[in-house]
Design a protein around this motif. Structure first.
Motif, PDB file in Angstrom:
ATOM      1  N   ARG A 112      -5.216   3.486  -3.232  1.00 60.29           N
ATOM      2  CA  ARG A 112      -4.458   2.356  -2.677  1.00 60.29           C
ATOM      3  C   ARG A 112      -4.590   1.118  -3.555  1.00 60.29           C
ATOM      4  N   LEU A 113      -5.860   0.877  -3.977  1.00 64.19           N
ATOM      5  CA  LEU A 113      -6.065  -0.290  -4.843  1.00 64.19           C
ATOM      6  C   LEU A 113      -5.311  -0.098  -6.152  1.00 64.19           C
ATOM      7  N   PHE A 114      -5.314   1.159  -6.628  1.00 60.69           N
ATOM      8  CA  PHE A 114      -4.609   1.456  -7.870  1.00 60.69           C
ATOM      9  C   PHE A 114      -3.119   1.139  -7.705  1.00 60.69           C
ATOM     10  N   ILE A 115      -2.545   1.606  -6.553  1.00 63.22           N
ATOM     11  CA  ILE A 115      -1.119   1.352  -6.294  1.00 63.22           C
ATOM     12  C   ILE A 115      -0.873  -0.149  -6.187  1.00 63.22           C
ATOM     13  N   ALA A 116      -1.754  -0.839  -5.409  1.00 66.08           N
ATOM     14  CA  ALA A 116      -1.572  -2.278  -5.178  1.00 66.08           C
ATOM     15  C   ALA A 116      -1.624  -3.044  -6.490  1.00 66.08           C
ATOM     16  N   PHE A 117      -2.676  -2.761  -7.274  1.00 67.43           N
ATOM     17  CA  PHE A 117      -2.799  -3.515  -8.513  1.00 67.43           C
ATOM     18  C   PHE A 117      -1.761  -3.051  -9.530  1.00 67.43           C
ATOM     19  N   GLY A 118      -1.344  -1.777  -9.400  1.00 67.05           N
ATOM     20  CA  GLY A 118      -0.243  -1.281 -10.225  1.00 67.05           C
ATOM     21  C   GLY A 118       0.998  -2.108  -9.976  1.00 67.05           C
ATOM     22  N   LEU A 119       1.265  -2.393  -8.677  1.00 67.84           N
ATOM     23  CA  LEU A 119       2.429  -3.214  -8.316  1.00 67.84           C
ATOM     24  C   LEU A 119       2.317  -4.596  -8.936  1.00 67.84           C
TER      25      LEU A 119
ATOM     26  N   ARG B  81      -7.853  -7.819   5.711  1.00 64.74           N
ATOM     27  CA  ARG B  81      -7.783  -7.358   7.107  1.00 64.74           C
ATOM     28  C   ARG B  81      -8.116  -5.887   7.248  1.00 64.74           C
ATOM     29  N   SER B  82      -7.506  -5.071   6.373  1.00 67.55           N
ATOM     30  CA  SER B  82      -7.713  -3.634   6.539  1.00 67.55           C
ATOM     31  C   SER B  82      -9.098  -3.212   6.073  1.00 67.55           C
ATOM     32  N   MET B  83      -9.441  -3.579   4.818  1.00 73.49           N
ATOM     33  CA  MET B  83     -10.717  -3.076   4.294  1.00 73.49           C
ATOM     34  C   MET B  83     -11.901  -3.871   4.777  1.00 73.49           C
ATOM     35  N   VAL B  84     -11.892  -5.201   4.430  1.00 73.93           N
ATOM     36  CA  VAL B  84     -13.059  -6.019   4.783  1.00 73.93           C
ATOM     37  C   VAL B  84     -13.228  -6.070   6.302  1.00 73.93           C
ATOM     38  N   GLY B  85     -12.082  -6.200   7.008  1.00 75.79           N
ATOM     39  CA  GLY B  85     -12.128  -6.258   8.477  1.00 75.79           C
ATOM     40  C   GLY B  85     -12.785  -5.008   9.049  1.00 75.79           C
TER      41      GLY B  85
ATOM     42  N   SER C 141       0.071 -10.324  -4.397  1.00 75.70           N
ATOM     43  CA  SER C 141      -1.381 -10.354  -4.582  1.00 75.70           C
ATOM     44  C   SER C 141      -2.058 -10.853  -3.317  1.00 75.70           C
ATOM     45  N   VAL C 142      -1.487 -11.982  -2.772  1.00 72.38           N
ATOM     46  CA  VAL C 142      -2.086 -12.555  -1.560  1.00 72.38           C
ATOM     47  C   VAL C 142      -2.009 -11.539  -0.419  1.00 72.38           C
ATOM     48  N   ALA C 143      -0.821 -10.871  -0.348  1.00 73.97           N
ATOM     49  CA  ALA C 143      -0.641  -9.884   0.722  1.00 73.97           C
ATOM     50  C   ALA C 143      -1.659  -8.764   0.576  1.00 73.97           C
TER      51      ALA C 143
END
Ligand code: ADP
Length: 640
Positions: A10-17, A359-363, A349-351
């Protein structure tokens, strides 16, 4: 198996974006710059050569404008040649510029006119040069002719003056002759001679004067300013000429008249025919006029050239302005797009950070952490939320399994504790009941013997003893009954003094056999606590049993029970004068199965079970490690 995207994915996809957005931003920037580069290239390719062309043309045009009038007024051949060389250099420069100038279709019309204009300018200057050459030629001719005229005029004077002298001599001779004869009047041939000489002399004087006048008129002709003056001068000259011919007719026949006539004809030769200074002056005037016209035309051509140049400059400026506008628009569009993509990337990035990481991970990690801490604190009923489907949810599942296992273990421990308590209880019961039973058996056997002997009084006494002992057994069983009641789960108000009393009743035998002294001190405001009666009794039973066990071999055998109010909680402490708990064991006393008692006497479950029970009440059980001598256990309980 359902494929799953983990945190890494997921992080890969997010940072890929984010990276894609950054690349898009970079590409937009790159495109804008390359467009800008194209515009600049366009400006450099078209405008700069045009500008430099027109600038050089303009410079050369200005040079020609400055030099051309100097050519028109050149004083000699050398000067003319020098000026012409300069003009020619500039003309050739212009030609070369037009040949090498860019041939963009945009330029063709203007360049066409420029080329023809430069051609016209060249031919105009050539004509002007030719005109100046002729003017200079006329000037040189004029000087030569004037010089020759002067010489011929001198010849004329050389002719006429001796003739005048001769006539003067003749006159004087006649006058002397008359004086010699003493007559004042000449008569006869003498008079006639005198008259002839006199007439001749007057004619010669006029000839001399008119000859000089003629020379003057002719000599001035090349310097007369216009055709009118020339015409007037010529008319006057004709007048003088006819007078001269009349006078020449008078002196005809006297010595020298022929050559005088000839020299006058020579002078007149400069007033007509091929050598006519008047005609030459006319031609010169015409040349000057043509020169002026050529100069004027030159001025006009240069004006046209300047106009064309300014048109070209105007056009180049227009193109530059258009390109600049295009560049500005392209920069503006680039800026806008970059702003959009940078904003989108920022929002993304903010999202990602806020929604996913935050919210999802840290929460979820935070909620898991809370659950973990609660479980670590012993709250095994704590809910473990399993959200999503990634490594965190795996951790939650593992925690949940761990908690369930703990719950199971705890249940097992409680069960084991219960069994131990049952064992303890059984031993106590056995002890409490066996003793009176043995005594009852003894009194019964003795009673039987007394009865056989007929000793009824003794029988009576033994039966009474048996009855007493039965009462005691009944008392023990009654206590056991109250212990056997299923403890209710709920908490309610419990009287501390009653609890202590009940437990001490259970331990009465032990206390007595041990010879312990029990001290009780309960503050009135700390009498009522929030608990479960039987469970609290079980705890007290454990603690007091341990205390009694500890003081078993001591000289001073005191167990102190006290209760007071501390920070709105009831603090119950059980202190004994036993050996206390060594520092090494202090941290293990609440561990399940930790015991220092010999096999069969202790299971090591009393304190851990008590600890859990008190915690179920919302309170705490701890060993006071600060006090010297003996052991002190503290129970903290909520007030009713
Ligand atoms: P058990 O009594 O079966 O050993 P507990 O859990 O009640 O199990 O006690 C654990 C251990 O704590 C005891 O074996 C003993 O070593 C120590 N302990 C408990 N109470 C006291 C006390 N009052 N004085 C000294 N040691 C004690």
């Amino acid at each position: 198996m359902k494929s799953r995207i983990g945190i890494r994915g997921r992080l890969f996809i997010a940072f890929g974006l984010v990276v894609i957005m950054t690349v898009v931003t970079g590409m937009i920037g790159w495109l804008s710059y390359s467009k800008l580069g194209e515009s600049l290239h366009q400006v450099v390719q078209t405008n700069i050569p045009t500008m430099s062309l027109v600038a050089e043309l303009s410079e050369r045009g200005a040079a020609i404008t400055g030099i051309a009038p100097a050519l028109a007024v050149a004083e000699d051949e050398l000067e003319r040649e020098k000026i012409w060389a300069l003009l020619f250099e500039n003309l050739q420069g212009m030609d070369a510029l037009l040949v090498t100038a860019g041939d963009s279709p945009d330029d063709v019309p203007v360049q066409g006119s420029l080329t023809s204009l430069v051609e016209s300018l060249t031919s105009n200057l050539r004509e002007l040069d030719e005109n100046v050459r002729r003017r200079l030629w006329y000037r040189s001719i004029k000087e030569e002719q004037t010089q020759r005229l002067r010489w011929i005029s001198a010849d004329f004077l050389d002719e006429v003056e001796p003739m005048i002298d001769d006539t003067q001599f003749n006159i004087e001779v006649r006058l002397n002759q008359a004086n010699a004869v003493g007559s004042k009047i000449l008569i006869g041939a003498g008079k006639q001679d005198f008259n002839v000489a006199s007439v001749n002399q007057q004619a010669l004087f006029r000839i001399k004067a008119d000859g000089n006048l003629l020379t003057g008129l002719i000599g001035r002709a090349p310097y007369l300013p216009d055709y009118e003056s020339l015409r007037a001068s010529e008319l006057y000259l004709h007048e003088v000429q006819s007078r001269l011919y009349e006078d020449l007719a008078v002196v005809e026949g006297i010595a020298g008249s022929l050559s005088l006539h000839q020299s006058l004809e020579d002078i007149l030769g400069f007033a007509s025919g091929e050598q006519s200074l008047f005609d030459q002056r006319r031609e010169e005037l015409e040349i000057l006029l043509i020169g002026k016209q050529l100069l004027e035309r030159n001025r006009k051509l240069i004006e046209q050239l300047n106009h064309l140049i300014s048109t070209r400059v105007e056009r180049a400026r227009d193109v530059a302005a258009k390109e600049t506008l295009r560049s500005q628009q392209s920069i503006g569009r680039g800026k806008l797009w970059m702003l959009i993509t940078v904003s989108a990337s920022l929002i993304l990035s903010v999202a990602i950070v806020w929604l996913y990481v935050g919210r999802s991970m840290v929460g979820r990690i935070a909620r898991l952490d809370t659950s973990m801490l609660a479980i670590a604190d012993g709250y095994l009923e704590t809910e473990v939320p399993v959200e999503g489907s990634d490594e965190i949810s795996d951790m939650a599942m593992a925690l949940r399994t761990f908690r369930d296992q703990l719950l199971e273990t705890q249940a097992e421990l409680v069960q084991a504790g219960k069994l131990a308590a049952l064992g303890q209880l059984s031993a106590g019961i056995a002890h409490e009941i066996n003793q009176p039973l043995a005594a009852i058996r003894h009194y019964a056997r003795n009673g039987e013997k007394f009865y056989q002997r007929g000793n009824h009084a003794e029988v009576q006494g033994n039966l009474e003893k048996i009855s007493e002992l039965s009462e005691r057994v009944h008392g023990v069983i009654k206590q056991l009954n109250s212990m056997a009641r299923k403890p209710s789960k709920g908490l309610y108000q419990v009287d501390l003094a009653e609890v202590i009393q009940n437990v001490l009743l259970l331990l009465e035998g032990t206390v007595k056999s041990c010879g312990a002294k029990i001290k009780i001190s309960i503050d009135p405001d700390s009498q009522k606590v929030l608990a479960g009666q039987l469970r609290l009794e079980q705890v007290m039973l454990n603690l007091l049993t341990n205390a009694l066990h500890a003081i078993e071999n001591e000289d001073e055998k005191i167990v102190s029970i006290s209760a007071s109010l501390q920070r709105n909680q009831v603090e119950l402490s059980i202190h004994d004068t036993g050996p206390g708990v060594t520092e090494e064991y202090q941290k293990h006393v609440f561990d399940p199965f930790f015991t220092t008692k010999e096999i069969g006497k202790g299971l090591g479950l009393g304190l851990p079970i008590s600890y859990n029970i008190i915690r179920d009440f919302g309170g705490s059980l701890s060993l006071d490690t600060n006090r010297d001598g003996g052991a002190t256990f503290r129970i903290s309980l909520l007030r009713e």
